[in-house]
Design a protein around this motif. Structure first.
Motif, PDB file in Angstrom:
ATOM      1  N   ARG A 189     -10.676 -12.910   3.898  1.00 15.41           N
ATOM      2  CA  ARG A 189     -10.272 -12.187   2.683  1.00 15.41           C
ATOM      3  C   ARG A 189     -10.677 -10.728   2.737  1.00 15.41           C
ATOM      4  N   ALA A 190     -11.652 -10.415   3.592  1.00 15.43           N
ATOM      5  CA  ALA A 190     -12.138  -9.038   3.691  1.00 15.43           C
ATOM      6  C   ALA A 190     -11.157  -8.121   4.409  1.00 15.43           C
ATOM      7  N   VAL A 191     -10.160  -8.681   5.088  1.00 17.09           N
ATOM      8  CA  VAL A 191      -9.163  -7.838   5.765  1.00 17.09           C
ATOM      9  C   VAL A 191      -8.369  -7.085   4.711  1.00 17.09           C
ATOM     10  N   PRO A 192      -8.345  -5.754   4.751  1.00 21.41           N
ATOM     11  CA  PRO A 192      -7.641  -4.986   3.713  1.00 21.41           C
ATOM     12  C   PRO A 192      -6.126  -5.129   3.814  1.00 21.41           C
ATOM     13  N   GLY A 193      -5.432  -4.791   2.746  1.00 25.69           N
ATOM     14  CA  GLY A 193      -3.978  -4.789   2.748  1.00 25.69           C
ATOM     15  C   GLY A 193      -3.350  -6.131   2.452  1.00 25.69           C
ATOM     16  N   GLN A 194      -4.129  -7.075   1.887  1.00 21.48           N
ATOM     17  CA  GLN A 194      -3.577  -8.392   1.564  1.00 21.48           C
ATOM     18  C   GLN A 194      -3.324  -8.581   0.074  1.00 21.48           C
ATOM     19  N   ARG A 195      -4.056  -7.848  -0.726  1.00 21.65           N
ATOM     20  CA  ARG A 195      -3.995  -8.064  -2.160  1.00 21.65           C
ATOM     21  C   ARG A 195      -2.620  -7.696  -2.716  1.00 21.65           C
ATOM     22  N   LEU A 196      -2.101  -8.542  -3.557  1.00 24.71           N
ATOM     23  CA  LEU A 196      -0.807  -8.321  -4.181  1.00 24.71           C
ATOM     24  C   LEU A 196      -1.048  -7.932  -5.634  1.00 24.71           C
ATOM     25  N   ASP A 197      -0.878  -6.631  -5.932  1.00 24.82           N
ATOM     26  CA  ASP A 197      -1.168  -6.128  -7.273  1.00 24.82           C
ATOM     27  C   ASP A 197       0.023  -6.226  -8.215  1.00 24.82           C
ATOM     28  N   VAL A 198       1.215  -6.429  -7.673  1.00 30.21           N
ATOM     29  CA  VAL A 198       2.432  -6.453  -8.476  1.00 30.21           C
ATOM     30  C   VAL A 198       3.139  -7.783  -8.257  1.00 30.21           C
ATOM     31  N   ASP A 199       3.752  -8.308  -9.308  1.00 26.92           N
ATOM     32  CA  ASP A 199       4.510  -9.547  -9.197  1.00 26.92           C
ATOM     33  C   ASP A 199       5.611  -9.394  -8.147  1.00 26.92           C
ATOM     34  N   PRO A 200       5.855 -10.437  -7.322  1.00 24.26           N
ATOM     35  CA  PRO A 200       6.887 -10.330  -6.276  1.00 24.26           C
ATOM     36  C   PRO A 200       8.258  -9.941  -6.805  1.00 24.26           C
ATOM     37  N   GLY A 201       8.561 -10.279  -8.052  1.00 26.75           N
ATOM     38  CA  GLY A 201       9.865  -9.938  -8.620  1.00 26.75           C
ATOM     39  C   GLY A 201       9.939  -8.558  -9.228  1.00 26.75           C
ATOM     40  N   GLN A 202       8.820  -7.828  -9.217  1.00 29.32           N
ATOM     41  CA  GLN A 202       8.779  -6.496  -9.821  1.00 29.32           C
ATOM     42  C   GLN A 202       9.346  -5.455  -8.853  1.00 29.32           C
ATOM     43  N   PRO A 203      10.247  -4.572  -9.301  1.00 25.24           N
ATOM     44  CA  PRO A 203      10.794  -3.534  -8.417  1.00 25.24           C
ATOM     45  C   PRO A 203       9.706  -2.613  -7.887  1.00 25.24           C
ATOM     46  N   ARG A 204       9.886  -2.136  -6.668  1.00 24.38           N
ATOM     47  CA  ARG A 204       8.961  -1.191  -6.044  1.00 24.38           C
ATOM     48  C   ARG A 204       9.672   0.134  -5.802  1.00 24.38           C
ATOM     49  N   PRO A 205       8.916   1.207  -5.633  1.00 26.78           N
ATOM     50  CA  PRO A 205       9.536   2.507  -5.313  1.00 26.78           C
ATOM     51  C   PRO A 205      10.160   2.481  -3.925  1.00 26.78           C
ATOM     52  N   VAL A 206      11.142   3.344  -3.722  1.00 27.84           N
ATOM     53  CA  VAL A 206      11.746   3.519  -2.397  1.00 27.84           C
ATOM     54  C   VAL A 206      10.890   4.527  -1.640  1.00 27.84           C
ATOM     55  N   THR A 207      10.142   4.049  -0.667  1.00 29.14           N
ATOM     56  CA  THR A 207       9.210   4.894   0.070  1.00 29.14           C
ATOM     57  C   THR A 207       9.722   5.162   1.491  1.00 29.14           C
ATOM     58  N   LYS A 208       9.084   6.149   2.151  1.00 30.32           N
ATOM     59  CA  LYS A 208       9.439   6.459   3.535  1.00 30.32           C
ATOM     60  C   LYS A 208       9.196   5.259   4.440  1.00 30.32           C
ATOM     61  N   SER A 209       8.052   4.613   4.259  1.00 31.29           N
ATOM     62  CA  SER A 209       7.720   3.480   5.130  1.00 31.29           C
ATOM     63  C   SER A 209       8.714   2.330   4.950  1.00 31.29           C
ATOM     64  N   ARG A 210       9.168   2.141   3.737  1.00 30.03           N
ATOM     65  CA  ARG A 210      10.141   1.074   3.477  1.00 30.03           C
ATOM     66  C   ARG A 210      11.483   1.383   4.118  1.00 30.03           C
TER      67      ARG A 210
END
Length: 375
Positions: A189-210
């Motif tokens: 659990r200590a590995v960073p970048g796993q936590r999901l702060d937003v519901d999977p159905g919630q829209p996300r911003p259009v980012t460069k990485s995406r």
């Protein structure tokens, strides 16, 4: 190269190949399940893949040479069925007294290594696949048994006799390692970048990485589809005209139907990914559909099939076509691809060149679905 390094090199090499092959389906699964990729989850998945390949590589490699006197040279004395036999081996291999001498005992070292070898397995199975302690331990024992049986059968009768020892103590030590790993799993659990702060159905911003992730998925999907179509076409070609191979000086490129096979490898994947996908689905491209992006008009309505096809021709579809036709068109595809890549970083909302040229917008598909549901 040292024989100890061979399994590690093989494991890493196979992990790289499999990571590329599985990249697109893995990204698609993560976006459907989590709504985003999650770099921590991806790192754990890659680590699990490398570990699994290394586990089997270290217990099987390097493979010995198959020779007439194989059993005399490599054969073992037979399976070791006596539990805790390593204790008597420790007495035979004793090199002194005290804790330090005991820890240096080769027989004990072998047991401890077999325990440690399966600790990561227990951690990965319990944490990533949500299995209980008993189920995780049972899986560890099952994997260990598979390895031991593979060894005792000479890699499933590939060799005339076993070249590595089946040892029940190894089975017990591996099972203990799986059990320890099951209890140690929460450490992951200590590995960073796993936590999901937003519901999977919630829209996300259009980012460069995406946007870049979608582009990578498009390119990989095209390369694999082209490879599969080309391979299938060439297999059919050789099946029909196979008698010419090895019986004449006619090279494969001069076989009847070779031009058809080449055309299949070029045009079928292009038609599927650059034409069929934007026309038959709401996704502007396979990669953008995977990361849940959708093309819309200026007023927020979903782009129609014609607009999606036009965007495809000015995007990945055009790039794929020019890059495969060769000649000066390859240079055109390079410049076009570079311009498209730069545009992702320089255009508003990371729309990219194809969206600017077609006047379309790029939106999270979940946001579009919500608007359609309310209208």
């Amino acid at each position: 190269m040292s024989t100890r390094l061979v399994p590690a090199v093989v494991a890493v090499g196979l992990a790289v190949i499999l990571s590329v092959v599985l990249f697109v389906p893995y990204v698609a699964r993560q976006y459907r399940r989590r709504g985003e990729l999650g770099m921590g989850n991806a790192a754990l998945a890659l680590a699990g893949l490398v570990y699994t390949l290394a586990l089997f590589a270290y217990v099987l490699l390097p493979l010995p040479e198959l020779r007439p006197d194989f059993c005399a040279v490599y054969g073992t004395s037979g399976p070791q069925w006596i539990p805790f036999n390593f204790l008597s081996d420790m007495q035979k291999d004793a090199i002194g007294t005290g804790v330090a001498a005991t820890l240096r005992n080769p027989a004990l070292t072998q047991v401890l290594l077999n325990v440690a070898l399966f600790v990561p397995l227990g951690m990965f199975v319990r944490y990533m696949f949500k299995r209980g302690v008993l189920a995780t331990t049972a899986i560890g024992l099952g994997v260990s048994l598979l390895i031991e049986v593979t060894q005792v059968t000479g890699v499933w009768f590939l060799y005339p006799c076993a070249y590595r020892l089946f040892d029940v103590d190894d089975l017990m030590a591996n099972g203990l390692g799986g059990l320890i790993g099951a209890f140690a799993a929460p450490v992951l659990r200590a590995v960073p970048g796993q936590r999901l702060d937003v519901d999977p159905g919630q829209p996300r911003p259009v980012t460069k990485s995406r946007r870049l992730l979608a582009m990578v998925c498009d390119l990989l999907a095209y390369q694999f589809t082209a490879a599969l179509c080309g391979t299938f076409a060439n297999v059919v070609l050789l099946a029909v005209h196979g008698e010419l191979i090895g019986t004449s000086d006619t090279p494969p490129t001069e076989l009847p139907g070779h031009d058809v096979a080449s055309a299949v490898g070029l045009w079928v994947p292009w038609a599927l990914l650059a034409v069929v996908v934007p026309l038959a689905s709401k996704a502007p491209s396979l990669g953008q559909g995977i990361v849940r992006l959708q093309a819309t008009t200026r007023d927020g309505r979903p782009a129609g099939p014609g607009a999606r096809l036009g965007r495809s021709m000015l995007g990945i579809g055009g790039y794929m076509l020019f890059s495969q036709l060769g000649g000066l068109l390859w240079l055109v595809s390079f410049v076009f691809g570079l311009a498209s890549l730069i545009a992702i970083f320089t255009t508003a909302g990371h729309r990219g060149l194809s969206y600017v040229l077609t006047g379309l917008r790029l939106t999270d598909s979940r946001a579009v679905d919500r608007v359609e549901a309310l209208s």
